[in-house]
Scaffold this motif. Structure first.
Motif, PDB file in Angstrom:
ATOM      1  N   TRP A  38      -5.698  -9.441   6.810  1.00 12.30           N
ATOM      2  CA  TRP A  38      -4.525  -8.768   6.252  1.00 12.30           C
ATOM      3  C   TRP A  38      -4.435  -7.372   6.849  1.00 12.30           C
ATOM      4  O   TRP A  38      -5.442  -6.689   6.999  1.00 12.30           O
ATOM      5  CB  TRP A  38      -4.642  -8.667   4.731  1.00 12.30           C
ATOM      6  N   LYS A  42       0.603   0.014   3.541  1.00 18.09           N
ATOM      7  CA  LYS A  42       0.994   1.122   2.664  1.00 18.09           C
ATOM      8  C   LYS A  42      -0.034   1.323   1.566  1.00 18.09           C
ATOM      9  O   LYS A  42      -0.517   0.368   0.973  1.00 18.09           O
ATOM     10  CB  LYS A  42       2.362   0.871   2.047  1.00 18.09           C
ATOM     11  N   SER A  44      -0.041   3.626  -1.912  1.00 22.46           N
ATOM     12  CA  SER A  44       0.858   4.448  -2.727  1.00 22.46           C
ATOM     13  C   SER A  44       0.303   4.602  -4.128  1.00 22.46           C
ATOM     14  O   SER A  44      -0.629   3.922  -4.523  1.00 22.46           O
ATOM     15  CB  SER A  44       2.263   3.829  -2.762  1.00 22.46           C
ATOM     16  N   GLU A  51       2.478   8.254  -0.885  1.00 23.28           N
ATOM     17  CA  GLU A  51       2.980   7.078  -0.177  1.00 23.28           C
ATOM     18  C   GLU A  51       2.634   7.264   1.292  1.00 23.28           C
ATOM     19  O   GLU A  51       3.283   8.030   2.006  1.00 23.28           O
ATOM     20  CB  GLU A  51       4.484   6.879  -0.346  1.00 23.28           C
ATOM     21  N   ASN A  53       2.134   5.329   4.819  1.00 18.55           N
ATOM     22  CA  ASN A  53       2.467   4.108   5.551  1.00 18.55           C
ATOM     23  C   ASN A  53       1.662   4.044   6.845  1.00 18.55           C
ATOM     24  O   ASN A  53       1.426   5.071   7.490  1.00 18.55           O
ATOM     25  CB  ASN A  53       3.964   4.079   5.862  1.00 18.55           C
ATOM     26  N   SER A 119      -1.686  -9.820  -6.257  1.00 17.77           N
ATOM     27  CA  SER A 119      -0.498 -10.673  -6.307  1.00 17.77           C
ATOM     28  C   SER A 119      -0.032 -10.972  -4.884  1.00 17.77           C
ATOM     29  O   SER A 119      -0.352 -10.245  -3.948  1.00 17.77           O
ATOM     30  CB  SER A 119       0.624 -10.004  -7.113  1.00 17.77           C
ATOM     31  N   GLN A 124       2.946 -11.567   1.597  1.00 14.89           N
ATOM     32  CA  GLN A 124       2.381 -10.233   1.454  1.00 14.89           C
ATOM     33  C   GLN A 124       1.367 -10.235   0.315  1.00 14.89           C
ATOM     34  O   GLN A 124       1.518 -10.970  -0.659  1.00 14.89           O
ATOM     35  CB  GLN A 124       3.465  -9.196   1.181  1.00 14.89           C
ATOM     36  N   ARG A 126      -0.664  -7.762  -2.422  1.00 14.10           N
ATOM     37  CA  ARG A 126      -0.674  -6.461  -3.104  1.00 14.10           C
ATOM     38  C   ARG A 126      -1.906  -6.405  -3.999  1.00 14.10           C
ATOM     39  O   ARG A 126      -2.149  -7.304  -4.795  1.00 14.10           O
ATOM     40  CB  ARG A 126       0.575  -6.257  -3.938  1.00 14.10           C
ATOM     41  N   ASP A 128      -3.223  -3.870  -6.786  1.00 12.62           N
ATOM     42  CA  ASP A 128      -2.538  -2.836  -7.555  1.00 12.62           C
ATOM     43  C   ASP A 128      -3.376  -2.358  -8.730  1.00 12.62           C
ATOM     44  O   ASP A 128      -3.664  -3.117  -9.646  1.00 12.62           O
ATOM     45  CB  ASP A 128      -1.210  -3.412  -8.052  1.00 12.62           C
ATOM     46  N   SER A 130      -2.331   0.556 -10.253  1.00 16.24           N
ATOM     47  CA  SER A 130      -1.460   1.613 -10.768  1.00 16.24           C
ATOM     48  C   SER A 130      -1.472   1.690 -12.294  1.00 16.24           C
ATOM     49  O   SER A 130      -1.189   2.746 -12.853  1.00 16.24           O
ATOM     50  CB  SER A 130      -0.026   1.418 -10.267  1.00 16.24           C
ATOM     51  N   THR A 136      -1.926   1.559  -5.141  1.00 13.12           N
ATOM     52  CA  THR A 136      -1.347   0.254  -4.848  1.00 13.12           C
ATOM     53  C   THR A 136      -1.461   0.063  -3.345  1.00 13.12           C
ATOM     54  O   THR A 136      -1.028   0.921  -2.566  1.00 13.12           O
ATOM     55  CB  THR A 136       0.140   0.196  -5.270  1.00 13.12           C
ATOM     56  N   ASP A 138      -0.582  -2.360  -0.115  1.00 13.15           N
ATOM     57  CA  ASP A 138       0.298  -3.422   0.358  1.00 13.15           C
ATOM     58  C   ASP A 138      -0.158  -3.880   1.742  1.00 13.15           C
ATOM     59  O   ASP A 138      -0.375  -3.049   2.639  1.00 13.15           O
ATOM     60  CB  ASP A 138       1.747  -2.939   0.418  1.00 13.15           C
TER      61      ASP A 138
END
Length: 141
Positions: A38, A42, A44, A51, A53, A119, A124, A126, A128, A130, A136, A138
């Motif tokens: 993977w 990002k 964030s 954030e 990238n 998830s 994609q 993620r 997370d 948060s 988070t 990505d």
């Protein structure tokens, strides 16, 4: 009064959902989908609201289900960007959270540290955290 506040918070958390899909799709188990390489694109969130990238391929995480290891290759040269993990090989495990389905069905730990809910959507990944003011992450395939 305290019970009323808890009830209010639980009702808010359970009613918040930005998923407009009317089908009741159960998220794919992490072990069925996380295996492989993977690209982190990002980072964030957190208290500071960052954030950051990354171009695909600058940072890759390769999950190997059979060894329960994740190999991180991090070629990010910008020390001002939070890229989470340095290059290296880390142990990982997944945890099913049936009692906490409001937050997430499954989470991942890397080197015994909880990185949050997992998830998958549109090829994609993620990760997370948060809900605890964490990051988070990505990824794309």
């Amino acid at each position: 009064m305290k019970n009323l506040i808890y009830l209010f918070l639980i009702s808010i958390l359970s009613s918040c959902n930005d998923n407009n899909d009317t089908n009741n799709n159960t998220p794919a188990p992490i072990n069925a989908s996380v295996n492989g390489t993977w690209k982190l694109i990002k980072v964030s969130g957190m208290l500071s609201g960052i954030e950051h990238n990354f171009a695909p391929g600058i940072i890759t995480w390769t999950f190997d289900e059979s060894s329960q290891k994740v190999t991180v290759v991090n070629t990010n040269a910008n020390s001002n960007l939070d890229d989470v993990l340095e290059s290296g090989i880390y142990s990982y495990e997944t945890t099913s959270n049936p009692a906490q389905e409001l937050l997430c069905v499954e989470s991942v730990k890397i080197n015994s540290e909880n990185y949050g809910c997992v998830s998958f959507e549109n090829n994609q990944l993620r990760i997370d955290e948060s809900y605890l003011d964490g990051a988070t992450l990505d990824f794309i395939k």
